[in-house]
Design a protein around this motif. Sequence first.
Motif, PDB file in Angstrom:
ATOM      1  N   PRO A 175       0.806  -1.227   0.000  1.00  0.00           N
ATOM      2  CA  PRO A 175       0.000   0.000   0.000  1.00  0.00           C
ATOM      3  C   PRO A 175       0.836   1.273   0.000  1.00  0.00           C
ATOM      4  CG  PRO A 175      -0.905  -1.584   1.549  1.00  0.00           C
ATOM      5  CD  PRO A 175       0.413  -2.143   1.093  1.00  0.00           C
ATOM      6  N   GLU A 176       2.074   1.187   0.496  1.00  0.00           N
ATOM      7  CA  GLU A 176       2.923   2.376   0.580  1.00  0.00           C
ATOM      8  C   GLU A 176       4.088   2.355  -0.396  1.00  0.00           C
ATOM      9  OE1 GLU A 176       3.482   3.865   4.764  1.00  0.00           O
ATOM     10  OE2 GLU A 176       2.543   1.931   5.228  1.00  0.00           O
ATOM     11  N   ARG A 177       4.162   1.311  -1.217  1.00  0.00           N
ATOM     12  CA  ARG A 177       5.215   1.275  -2.234  1.00  0.00           C
ATOM     13  C   ARG A 177       4.686   0.676  -3.533  1.00  0.00           C
ATOM     14  NH1 ARG A 177       9.644  -0.479  -5.002  1.00  0.00           N
ATOM     15  NH2 ARG A 177      11.546   0.755  -4.675  1.00  0.00           N
ATOM     16  N   PRO A 178       4.155   1.537  -4.431  1.00  0.00           N
ATOM     17  CA  PRO A 178       3.795   1.050  -5.766  1.00  0.00           C
ATOM     18  C   PRO A 178       5.038   0.537  -6.482  1.00  0.00           C
ATOM     19  CG  PRO A 178       2.880   3.240  -5.343  1.00  0.00           C
ATOM     20  CD  PRO A 178       3.865   2.961  -4.251  1.00  0.00           C
ATOM     21  N   SER A 179       4.833  -0.246  -7.511  1.00  0.00           N
ATOM     22  CA  SER A 179       5.974  -0.759  -8.267  1.00  0.00           C
ATOM     23  C   SER A 179       6.684   0.384  -8.990  1.00  0.00           C
ATOM     24  CB  SER A 179       5.504  -1.790  -9.293  1.00  0.00           C
ATOM     25  OG  SER A 179       4.810  -1.144 -10.345  1.00  0.00           O
ATOM     26  N   PRO A 180       7.952   0.201  -9.370  1.00  0.00           N
ATOM     27  CA  PRO A 180       8.669   1.249 -10.105  1.00  0.00           C
ATOM     28  C   PRO A 180       8.007   1.644 -11.421  1.00  0.00           C
ATOM     29  CG  PRO A 180      10.230  -0.326  -9.213  1.00  0.00           C
ATOM     30  CD  PRO A 180       8.862  -0.907  -8.987  1.00  0.00           C
ATOM     31  N   CYS A 181       7.218   0.743 -12.015  1.00  0.00           N
ATOM     32  CA  CYS A 181       6.525   1.093 -13.258  1.00  0.00           C
ATOM     33  C   CYS A 181       5.193   1.785 -12.984  1.00  0.00           C
ATOM     34  CB  CYS A 181       6.311  -0.143 -14.127  1.00  0.00           C
ATOM     35  SG  CYS A 181       5.118  -1.329 -13.473  1.00  0.00           S
ATOM     36  N   GLY A 182       4.784   1.867 -11.710  1.00  0.00           N
ATOM     37  CA  GLY A 182       3.595   2.632 -11.351  1.00  0.00           C
ATOM     38  C   GLY A 182       2.374   1.824 -10.972  1.00  0.00           C
ATOM     39  N   THR A 183       2.487   0.499 -10.871  1.00  0.00           N
ATOM     40  CA  THR A 183       1.336  -0.317 -10.483  1.00  0.00           C
ATOM     41  C   THR A 183       1.034  -0.134  -8.998  1.00  0.00           C
ATOM     42  OG1 THR A 183       1.842  -1.974 -12.168  1.00  0.00           O
ATOM     43  CG2 THR A 183       0.411  -2.662 -10.365  1.00  0.00           C
ATOM     44  N   LEU A 184      -0.214   0.204  -8.692  1.00  0.00           N
ATOM     45  CA  LEU A 184      -0.637   0.431  -7.315  1.00  0.00           C
ATOM     46  C   LEU A 184      -1.029  -0.882  -6.638  1.00  0.00           C
ATOM     47  CD1 LEU A 184      -2.952   3.538  -7.852  1.00  0.00           C
ATOM     48  CD2 LEU A 184      -0.514   3.527  -7.291  1.00  0.00           C
ATOM     49  N   TYR A 185      -1.047  -0.847  -5.320  1.00  0.00           N
ATOM     50  CA  TYR A 185      -1.426  -2.022  -4.530  1.00  0.00           C
ATOM     51  C   TYR A 185      -2.814  -2.527  -4.923  1.00  0.00           C
ATOM     52  CZ  TYR A 185      -2.634  -4.788  -0.376  1.00  0.00           C
ATOM     53  OH  TYR A 185      -3.041  -5.783   0.469  1.00  0.00           O
ATOM     54  N   ASN A 186      -3.784  -1.616  -5.018  1.00  0.00           N
ATOM     55  CA  ASN A 186      -5.147  -2.033  -5.359  1.00  0.00           C
ATOM     56  C   ASN A 186      -5.229  -2.637  -6.754  1.00  0.00           C
ATOM     57  OD1 ASN A 186      -6.082  -1.235  -2.906  1.00  0.00           O
ATOM     58  ND2 ASN A 186      -7.095   0.627  -3.603  1.00  0.00           N
ATOM     59  N   GLU A 187      -4.410  -2.128  -7.676  1.00  0.00           N
ATOM     60  CA  GLU A 187      -4.381  -2.685  -9.030  1.00  0.00           C
ATOM     61  C   GLU A 187      -3.860  -4.116  -9.010  1.00  0.00           C
ATOM     62  OE1 GLU A 187      -3.550   1.122 -11.916  1.00  0.00           O
ATOM     63  OE2 GLU A 187      -1.871   0.335 -10.776  1.00  0.00           O
ATOM     64  N   ALA A 188      -2.749  -4.316  -8.314  1.00  0.00           N
ATOM     65  CA  ALA A 188      -2.171  -5.661  -8.245  1.00  0.00           C
ATOM     66  C   ALA A 188      -3.120  -6.622  -7.533  1.00  0.00           C
ATOM     67  CB  ALA A 188      -0.827  -5.612  -7.523  1.00  0.00           C
ATOM     68  N   LYS A 189      -3.746  -6.147  -6.459  1.00  0.00           N
ATOM     69  CA  LYS A 189      -4.681  -6.980  -5.698  1.00  0.00           C
ATOM     70  C   LYS A 189      -5.859  -7.410  -6.569  1.00  0.00           C
ATOM     71  CE  LYS A 189      -7.344  -6.897  -1.356  1.00  0.00           C
ATOM     72  NZ  LYS A 189      -8.701  -7.135  -1.877  1.00  0.00           N
ATOM     73  N   SER A 190      -6.446  -6.446  -7.278  1.00  0.00           N
ATOM     74  CA  SER A 190      -7.600  -6.763  -8.122  1.00  0.00           C
ATOM     75  C   SER A 190      -7.210  -7.650  -9.293  1.00  0.00           C
ATOM     76  CB  SER A 190      -8.245  -5.472  -8.642  1.00  0.00           C
ATOM     77  OG  SER A 190      -8.775  -4.719  -7.576  1.00  0.00           O
ATOM     78  N   ALA A 191      -6.050  -7.374  -9.891  1.00  0.00           N
ATOM     79  CA  ALA A 191      -5.599  -8.187 -11.025  1.00  0.00           C
ATOM     80  C   ALA A 191      -5.362  -9.627 -10.597  1.00  0.00           C
ATOM     81  CB  ALA A 191      -4.327  -7.598 -11.625  1.00  0.00           C
ATOM     82  N   GLU A 192      -4.789  -9.810  -9.408  1.00  0.00           N
ATOM     83  CA  GLU A 192      -4.546 -11.166  -8.927  1.00  0.00           C
ATOM     84  C   GLU A 192      -5.856 -11.869  -8.602  1.00  0.00           C
ATOM     85  OE1 GLU A 192      -3.965 -14.566  -6.625  1.00  0.00           O
ATOM     86  OE2 GLU A 192      -4.855 -12.773  -5.741  1.00  0.00           O
ATOM     87  N   GLU A 193      -6.784 -11.147  -7.988  1.00  0.00           N
ATOM     88  CA  GLU A 193      -8.052 -11.769  -7.614  1.00  0.00           C
ATOM     89  C   GLU A 193      -8.905 -12.092  -8.838  1.00  0.00           C
ATOM     90  OE1 GLU A 193      -9.709  -9.078  -4.737  1.00  0.00           O
ATOM     91  OE2 GLU A 193      -8.667 -10.067  -3.090  1.00  0.00           O
TER      92      GLU A 193
END
Length: 364
Positions: A194-212
């Motif tokens: 939640p406090e460190r998006p990826s270097p390419c800009g992917t947010l925590y919520n994006e990664a969470k939703s994409a995985e789910e």
Amino acid sequence: MIERFVDPDKIDVHADCIEMDELFSGERVREGRELKGFELVEVGEVESEGIEVVGECSDLLGIHVIVSGVSDDAAQAIESIFSEVINRMKGVEYRFRKENVRIIVSRDAEGRFTPDCVGKVVFDAVKAIPAVERVRVRIVCDEEEFERVLSRSSRVHAEREERASRLRERDVDTFYGCISCQVYLPNHVCIITPERPSPCGTLYNEAKSAEELKLVHYYFPVEKGEEIDGEKGEYEGVNRTVQEKSDFRIERVKLHSALENPPSTGNYAEAIVFYIPEENGFGIVDRGYKKKTPIGLTFDEMEKLIVGQQVEGFVGVSFAYMKSKSFLKGDGGWEKVRWVSPNVYDFIMEFLPDDVLRRIRTSS
């Protein structure tokens, strides 16, 4: 909990207009036509499903998709499949995210890579997600409309970042990992919190939703585990995951440090933080800055030095991470930043106090 909609190992999309195969996903296109693009998926009413091409394609190609039946978190996660499916096209390389998309089309693929072809591939990929009820794909090539939607895309993504920024690492037990760059960098893994998006800009919520949603195969949950060092961002579960995914090339990671066990950096970092020994502080250079930095290296030279590796004194970061309250907190945060490239300065002046900005220069 969101249901598991799509097979995690495959988005089964084919096209008659261009040759497609997962084997082409790691293809590097060295020479060809470069298109500037963006990616934006929004939730809205879709009166008429289909594909709309706006303007004649020259050097602009924005992808704007309106969907119904899913949440905004799921919509932003859907954006991550564009690179997945377009990179399966032979002779085409899709780079970066959001407002920074670049598409390189080889000479051999130019005749087949058309706006209609891209629209069909994107439409089929999004439509394959059972949660999505209706889809309208707009491929934007017209310059005026491109700039209008690009501006909207920037606002939408900023609002999503702001919403995501309210969540803290202490509030969750699970982070998310990404191994999309392992196509090129077999020992690299990103940890998204939640406090460190990826270097390419992917947010925590994006990664969470994409995985789910199981949109793509490269996001996966990471159990945070016991906190080892909260200030630097070191966690037992993260270390264990990074060891496994890096084939034990990386033993420890401190998520909020550039000096000590920093995260490794993937292919598409928006910026690089680097240590300036003479000043006992840091510089930050964005990808668009082509001049030498205070340590005598350009962005490109630094990227070649650190990509796919853990190199103390350097770390790739996104603009979204710069706004995090945990930005480099293990090394002193913004108080230790001495130099930034002009684009970075224009960005940080929107949220950093004047007393901090006064200590940061932009001249090398």
